[in-house]
Design a protein around this motif. Structure first.
Motif, PDB file in Angstrom:
ATOM      1  N   ILE A  57       0.858  -1.180   0.000  1.00 30.96           N
ATOM      2  CA  ILE A  57       0.000   0.000   0.000  1.00 30.96           C
ATOM      3  C   ILE A  57       0.897   1.233   0.000  1.00 30.96           C
ATOM      4  O   ILE A  57       1.870   1.307   0.753  1.00 30.96           O
ATOM      5  CB  ILE A  57      -0.959  -0.025   1.208  1.00 30.96           C
ATOM      6  N   LEU A  60      -0.047   8.190   0.780  1.00 26.11           N
ATOM      7  CA  LEU A  60      -1.017   9.190   0.338  1.00 26.11           C
ATOM      8  C   LEU A  60      -0.698  10.498   1.048  1.00 26.11           C
ATOM      9  O   LEU A  60      -0.616  10.533   2.278  1.00 26.11           O
ATOM     10  CB  LEU A  60      -2.441   8.749   0.674  1.00 26.11           C
ATOM     11  N   TYR A  96      -1.467   6.039   4.266  1.00 19.80           N
ATOM     12  CA  TYR A  96      -1.338   5.011   3.235  1.00 19.80           C
ATOM     13  C   TYR A  96      -2.725   4.663   2.719  1.00 19.80           C
ATOM     14  O   TYR A  96      -3.664   4.491   3.504  1.00 19.80           O
ATOM     15  CB  TYR A  96      -0.642   3.762   3.787  1.00 19.80           C
ATOM     16  N   SER A  97      -2.838   4.527   1.392  1.00 24.94           N
ATOM     17  CA  SER A  97      -4.147   4.219   0.827  1.00 24.94           C
ATOM     18  C   SER A  97      -3.987   3.611  -0.560  1.00 24.94           C
ATOM     19  O   SER A  97      -3.085   3.987  -1.319  1.00 24.94           O
ATOM     20  CB  SER A  97      -5.008   5.485   0.734  1.00 24.94           C
ATOM     21  N   THR A  98      -4.879   2.669  -0.871  1.00 25.14           N
ATOM     22  CA  THR A  98      -4.974   2.165  -2.234  1.00 25.14           C
ATOM     23  C   THR A  98      -5.898   3.091  -3.023  1.00 25.14           C
ATOM     24  O   THR A  98      -6.514   4.004  -2.470  1.00 25.14           O
ATOM     25  CB  THR A  98      -5.550   0.745  -2.261  1.00 25.14           C
ATOM     26  N   SER A 133      -7.858   1.648  10.337  1.00 26.91           N
ATOM     27  CA  SER A 133      -7.834   1.004   9.014  1.00 26.91           C
ATOM     28  C   SER A 133      -9.272   0.829   8.551  1.00 26.91           C
ATOM     29  O   SER A 133     -10.139   0.434   9.341  1.00 26.91           O
ATOM     30  CB  SER A 133      -7.107  -0.345   9.055  1.00 26.91           C
ATOM     31  N   ALA A 212     -11.702   1.766  -1.490  1.00 27.38           N
ATOM     32  CA  ALA A 212     -10.266   1.884  -1.236  1.00 27.38           C
ATOM     33  C   ALA A 212      -9.997   1.392   0.183  1.00 27.38           C
ATOM     34  O   ALA A 212     -10.877   1.429   1.054  1.00 27.38           O
ATOM     35  CB  ALA A 212      -9.809   3.330  -1.392  1.00 27.38           C
ATOM     36  N   SER A 214      -7.488   2.063   3.442  1.00 24.28           N
ATOM     37  CA  SER A 214      -6.581   3.087   3.962  1.00 24.28           C
ATOM     38  C   SER A 214      -6.117   2.735   5.367  1.00 24.28           C
ATOM     39  O   SER A 214      -6.847   2.105   6.144  1.00 24.28           O
ATOM     40  CB  SER A 214      -7.269   4.458   3.997  1.00 24.28           C
ATOM     41  N   TYR A 217      -6.088   6.955   7.659  1.00 28.13           N
ATOM     42  CA  TYR A 217      -6.780   7.967   6.853  1.00 28.13           C
ATOM     43  C   TYR A 217      -8.205   7.510   6.578  1.00 28.13           C
ATOM     44  O   TYR A 217      -8.482   6.312   6.443  1.00 28.13           O
ATOM     45  CB  TYR A 217      -6.044   8.168   5.527  1.00 28.13           C
ATOM     46  N   TRP A 218      -9.112   8.487   6.518  1.00 27.63           N
ATOM     47  CA  TRP A 218     -10.476   8.307   6.021  1.00 27.63           C
ATOM     48  C   TRP A 218     -10.932   9.674   5.532  1.00 27.63           C
ATOM     49  O   TRP A 218     -10.740  10.675   6.236  1.00 27.63           O
ATOM     50  CB  TRP A 218     -11.392   7.794   7.134  1.00 27.63           C
TER      51      TRP A 218
END
Length: 540
Positions: A57, A60, A96-98, A133, A212, A214, A217-218
């Motif tokens: 991943i 971001l 971190y994020s897809t 997450s 996604a 993450s 993060y959100w």
């Protein structure tokens, strides 16, 4: 055996699968396993699952200035974590994020919306798991709305689409283990440190848009705390399986699995119980501040140094009062380079206590005069024989005065009457270190004793001596005097008795030779004890 058979066997060995390590030995359905100590760089965090949903991943950045950084031994029981630092208002940062490329079928099991299931885990020393997450949709309209059909950790809750399950974090703990589980549309659970809260209310499972995944993060908020480990299974784990994963996380991060409902600590092989609740309730309730060291190859865990993560900021409930280590190093991170390895798999040493007040010495111990023990008693449960001498470090002990001494007292029972060992410990700057042999004794209970002669009156001068001169009025006096008897070829013979029962009115300090078992004994004020027979639990 002929050549063809040898080649055949080699071929079979070549195609056998490699032994897969997994949390608690639970590998089936594990699609995300992110560990701070393995596979992390500032740019990419690599998935450690053997059947990964994604290989890694990426970072971001939304207006962030401080990148996530690995921290060592910073509140996670001497293990690594990734520190996230958000900007003002938590609306900028680096995480971190897809991309939004997944559907719920990628991270949920089950064939229908009603039966889709998932289990996810996290460890956090934050006040809650918000932004820990999550899977979130790019849809903000319709059934998703502002919640984005979120699945994962949010403030004081775990979420499954639009269904929310409350989770309450204990105020006196850090490194809480949170779990979210969806079994069906009418069966959802949250777990905190192993204790389950269940909901049977019907939910409407949402599967709209693209999702996604993450970490930290959100949309559009960033985490501002450290994250050590994340686990996602695309199936609902049983309570037995959850206990095995929780045991792995608890041992690793010093977390106490709450014992309001009895829970054991179970190894990755699924059969070895290395902390047993019934054993902890023998002679008292030794169910608080549970921590330990151990080696669990099925989980890929090798914990060489540990203390309890419980810490309310007061010495009466602090678990970090005691740290144990395989060597005399109590500051370095949990690595083979810093600490002695445990030589064999499935060997553990677990410590728990009775929750008694620290630095309070008010209980006498039978047979040990003038020493009061601490109200805090610890119990050691050991599995296997590979863990022998272990270093104990006690912290925040009140420094002794000139008239005080501290002792470590250990025994096979919590009343300290069976196979008792006692050794003075030196306290400097509130810290004392001692090495204990964990292979001595059938059970191990230990506490700290305080000898204090501050209020003991000085002994007045008294006549002392042996007079053979028949001198009138010869009565010398001496403080702290002693008698010396010399002989070239003779010895001193103590009073010989058939048994201690022959002394009907013993007084403290009396010496005899007991002919019933040929031992020299001293009366300590409450019992006769044999001299020269010591049950030694201490190394060196």
């Amino acid at each position: 055996m002929n050549f063809c058979k040898i080649i055949s066997l080699l071929s079979v060995c070549a195609i056998l699968p490699a032994y897969a390590q997994s949390p608690g030995g639970i590998n089936s359905g594990l699609v995300i396993w992110m560990k701070a100590e393995t596979g992390w760089t500032a740019a990419t965090w690599t998935n450690q699952s053997t059947t990964p949903l994604f290989a890694g991943i990426s970072q971001l950045n939304v207006g962030g200035t401080t990148a996530p950084a690995k921290i060592n031994n910073a509140g996670f029981n001497f293990n690594d974590a990734i520190q996230f630092t958000a900007g003002a208002g938590n609306v900028t940062g680096i995480a971190y994020s897809t991309t939004n490329t997944y559907s719920t079928t990628n991270f949920y099991g089950g064939s229908t919306a009603a039966t889709k299931n998932v289990t996810y885990f996290g460890v956090s020393n934050s006040a809650n798991f918000d932004l820990f997450s999550n899977f979130w949709s790019n849809m903000t309209t319709g059934q998703c709305g502002a919640n984005r059909c979120n699945s994962g950790f949010r403030t004081n809750s775990v979420q499954f689409g639009n269904a929310t399950q409350a989770i309450v974090y204990p105020a006196t703990s850090r490194n809480n283990i949170g779990v979210g589980r969806r079994v069906s549309s009418t069966n959802r659970s949250s777990f905190i440190n192993g204790i389950e809260t269940n909901s049977t209310a019907s939910d409407t499972f949402n599967d709209q848009g693209n999702y996604a995944f993450s970490i930290g993060y959100w949309p559009v908020f960033f985490a501002n705390y450290a994250i050590p480990e994340i686990l996602w299974y695309n199936r609902n784990l049983s309570n037995v399986e959850i206990n095995r994963v929780n045991s792995y996380l608890a041992l690793k991060y010093g977390t106490t699995l709450t014992q309001t409902t009895a829970q054991n600590y179970t190894a990755g092989d699924g059969t070895t119980v290395y902390w047993d609740n019934p054993s902890a309730n023998v002679g008292g309730a030794f169910i608080y501040n549970i921590f330990g060291i151990g080696r669990d190859d099925a989980s890929g865990l090798h914990q060489r140094i540990s203390n309890s993560a419980n810490n309310s900021g007061t010495t009466t409930t602090s678990g970090s009062y005691l740290t144990i280590s395989t060597n005399n190093n109590f500051t370095a991170s949990n690595t083979s380079a810093n600490h002695t390895d445990i030589s064999a798999n499935n060997n553990y040493l677990m410590i728990s206590d009775n929750g008694g007040a620290l630095n309070t010495y008010s209980t006498a111990i039978s047979g040990i005069p003038n020493i009061q023990r601490s109200n805090r008693i610890w119990q050691a449960q050991k599995t296997g024989s590979a863990i022998g001498c272990v270093y104990y470090q006690f912290n925040s002990i009140t420094n002794p005065t000139a008239n005080q001494r501290y002792y470590l007292i250990a025994a096979d029972n919590p009343t300290f009457t069976t196979n008792v060992s006692i050794k003075e410990i030196s306290v400097s700057g509130g810290t004392a270190t001692i090495q204990v042999n964990q292979n001595a004794g059938t059970s191990n209970y230990f506490t700290i004793g305080l000898w204090d002669n501050t209020n003991i009156a000085d002994v007045a001068d008294t006549p002392f001596g042996i007079d053979l001169t028949k001198t009138s009025g010869w009565k010398p006096t001496s403080k702290n005097g002693y008698m010396q008897i010399n002989s070239v070829g003779k010895s001193l013979v103590l009073t010989r008795v058939a048994s201690t029962a022959a002394i009907t009115s013993p007084i403290e300090g009396m010496l005899i030779f007991d002919t019933s078992d040929n031992t020299t004994k001293v009366y300590n004020g409450t019992a006769w004890r044999a001299l020269g027979i010591i049950f030694n639990r201490f190394c060196n």
